[in-house]
Design an enzyme around this catalytic site. Structure first.
Site, PDB file in Angstrom:
ATOM      1  N   THR A 134     -81.912 -25.809 -47.670  1.00  0.00           N
ATOM      2  CA  THR A 134     -80.331 -26.029 -47.257  1.00  0.00           C
ATOM      3  C   THR A 134     -79.945 -25.704 -45.779  1.00  0.00           C
ATOM      4  O   THR A 134     -80.675 -24.810 -45.032  1.00  0.00           O
ATOM      5  CB  THR A 134     -79.361 -25.409 -47.926  1.00  0.00           C
ATOM      6  OG1 THR A 134     -77.875 -25.400 -47.399  1.00  0.00           O
ATOM      7  CG2 THR A 134     -79.500 -23.515 -47.915  1.00  0.00           C
ATOM      8  N   TYR A 177     -75.622 -17.288 -51.472  1.00  0.00           N
ATOM      9  CA  TYR A 177     -76.363 -18.527 -51.598  1.00  0.00           C
ATOM     10  C   TYR A 177     -77.430 -18.635 -50.490  1.00  0.00           C
ATOM     11  O   TYR A 177     -78.349 -18.972 -50.357  1.00  0.00           O
ATOM     12  CB  TYR A 177     -75.245 -19.571 -51.675  1.00  0.00           C
ATOM     13  CG  TYR A 177     -75.898 -21.039 -51.508  1.00  0.00           C
ATOM     14  CD1 TYR A 177     -76.473 -21.332 -52.659  1.00  0.00           C
ATOM     15  CD2 TYR A 177     -75.926 -21.573 -50.395  1.00  0.00           C
ATOM     16  CE1 TYR A 177     -77.286 -22.624 -52.713  1.00  0.00           C
ATOM     17  CE2 TYR A 177     -76.242 -22.827 -50.543  1.00  0.00           C
ATOM     18  CZ  TYR A 177     -77.063 -23.663 -51.251  1.00  0.00           C
ATOM     19  OH  TYR A 177     -77.758 -24.876 -51.186  1.00  0.00           O
TER      20      TYR A 177
END
Length: 359
Positions: A134, A177
Site C-alpha cells: 500500500t 495498518y
C-alpha cells in the site's frame, strides 16, 4: 524438485484473498486465459461469496477453492506447496479498524504474510510470491507541502507535482495498518534477499472497479457511488481537497500479471502502482463527477481529518512503466463511468460496512 512435488506447469496459481475485489478480478483474468487458479480465502467479509459464485459459474472446474485463513499456518502450508505462483492479496484493509483492533490487524497482515513466506521457504521450491502492499508505507508525508488550488490541493514541489511520489521515498509507517502492511512489505522483499525466493511488492494507490464492496473505510470510489445512487449521505473527512491517483482494476490486474511474467528478473523489487498524475483527482472532483453521472444533488457532510491521512498522494509509476512496459489505459473519467454502470446493474442497495479480511 522434491519427490512427490507436482509438475509446476500443471499446478494452479494461488490467489490468496481471491474472492475479494482485486483477487476475484485477477483470478478471472488468469482463468480466462486457461490458467488453473486456486482461490484461498476465509470468506469473512460479507458479500464476497457473490464474487466466488461468479468465478465458479464462469470457469467451472478450472477453479479450485480452499476456505483457509492466512493465520492458520498448519492448513495454509500444504495448500501453497501445490501452487506454481502465489498472489497474496488477503488483508485487513482499513486504517480505522487497525486503530480499534491492532492485534487482529497485526495477526492478519503481518503474521499472515509471514505464514505465506514460511510455507514457501519450508517447501524448498522457489515459488514466486507477489504481495499487495500500500502507499501507506510512505506515511502521512508531513514534509510534502501543499497549497489549495480551487477544489484540490497541489504540492509546492514542482517535481512531485509533475510525477508524484516514487519508490526512493523513505518508508514511514503510521497507524497500526501502516505498520503491519509496511512490515509485511519488508519481509516479502527480504525473503528474496535472504532465501532467494522470487518475491515482489506492489505498493498500491486507490484501486477501483467492478466487484468492489465499497465502504467508508476502504474502496471509497465505489462507496461514494453507491451512496449517491442509493440517496445516502456521504461523509468527507477533511475538506475534500485531498488528492489521490485512482487506478481501474483492469489496469491493476495487468500490472500483477506483468510482475509474475518477469519475476525472475525483478525479484526483490517494490513498485508503486497507481493511476499517476493523469488519473489524479480530489475527493471534491470525484463528487462533482458523480453528481453529473447520476443526475443527483449529493448530500455531503464534513468531519475532521482522520489519523494518518495523506493530503496528497499520487504514485510516480515511472519504475513499473520502464521496467515492465506497463501503463494505465483506463482514464478516471471512463473508469468511474464504467463502475457507475456496473453498480447500477449489480450492487444497488444496503452494503456491508464491516471491513475485515479480503483485499
Amino acid at each position: 524438485m522434491r519427490p512427490g512435488t507436482r509438475n509446476r506447469r500443471e499446478a494452479p496459481v494461488a490467489v490468496i484473498g481471491g474472492s475479494g475485489f482485486i483477487g476475484s478480478n485477477l483470478a478471472d483474468s488468469l482463468l480466462s486465459d486457461g490458467v488453473p487458479v486456486l482461490v484461498i480465502d476465509n470468506l469473512s467479509r460479507p458479500g464476497v461469496e457473490q464474487n466466488l459464485e461468479w468465478l465458479a459459474h464462469k470457469h467451472g472446474s478450472l477453479l479450485a477453492v480452499e476456505t483457509i485463513d492466512v493465520r492458520d499456518s498448519v492448513a495454509l502450508a500444504p495448500v501453497l506447496r501445490r501452487s506454481k505462483a502465489i498472489f497474496h492479496l488477503a488483508a485487513q484493509t482499513a486504517v480505522t479498524t487497525s486503530l480499534v483492533q491492532p492485534a487482529e490487524d497485526f495477526d492478519i497482515n503481518l503474521r499472515g504474510t509471514f505464514n505465506v513466506l514460511e510455507a514457501v521457504r519450508r517447501s524448498g521450491d522457489p515459488i514466486p510470491v507477489i504481495f499487495a502492499s500500500t502507499n501507506k508505507v510512505y506515511g502521512s508525508l508531513p514534509d510534502v507541502a501543499v497549497r489549495d488550488e480551487g477544489d484540490r490541493c497541489v504540492p509546492c514541489d514542482p517535481a512531485i507535482r509533475a510525477s508524484g511520489i516514487d519508490e526512493t521515498r523513505g518508508l514511514d509507517f503510521r497507524t497500526p495498518y501502516g505498520c503491519s502492511k509496511g512490515a509485511a512489505d519488508q519481509y516479502v522483499l527480504d525473503y528474496a534477499k535472504s532465501y532467494g525466493i522470487p518475491t515482489a511488492v506492489l505498493r498500491m494507490s486507490c484501486i477501483y472497479g467492478p466487484r468492489q464492496f465499497g465502504t467508508e473505510d476502504q474502496g471509497w470510489v465505489a462507496h461514494f457511488l453507491l451512496s449517491a445512487l442509493s440517496g445516502r449521505p456521504i461523509t468527507i473527512y477533511g475538506d475534500g481537497r485531498q488528492v489521490r491517483d485512482i487506478l481501474h482494476v483492469a489496469d491493476a490486474v495487468a500490472a500483477y500479471r506483468a510482475v509474475l511474467n518477469r519475476i525472475e528478473t525483478i525479484k526483490g523489487e517494490a513498485f508503486n502502482l497507481g493511476g499517476g498524475p493523469e488519473n489524479a483527482l480530489s475527493l471534491r472532483m470525484l463528487l462533482s463527477e458523480i453528481s453529473l453521472l447520476t443526475g443527483r444533488e449529493l448530500s455531503i457532510r464534513y468531519e475532521g481529518q482522520r489519523a494518518g491521512d495523506q493530503p496528497y498522494f499520487v504514485a510516480d509509476t515511472t519504475k513499473i512503466k520502464t521496467t515492465l512496459g506497463w501503463k494505465a489505459h483506463v482514464s478516471w473519467h471512463e473508469g468511474v463511468r464504467d463502475l457507475t454502470d456496473w453498480l447500477q446493474r449489480h450492487r444497488l442497495g444496503p452494503q456491508p460496512q464491516a471491513v475485515r479480511y479480503v483485499a
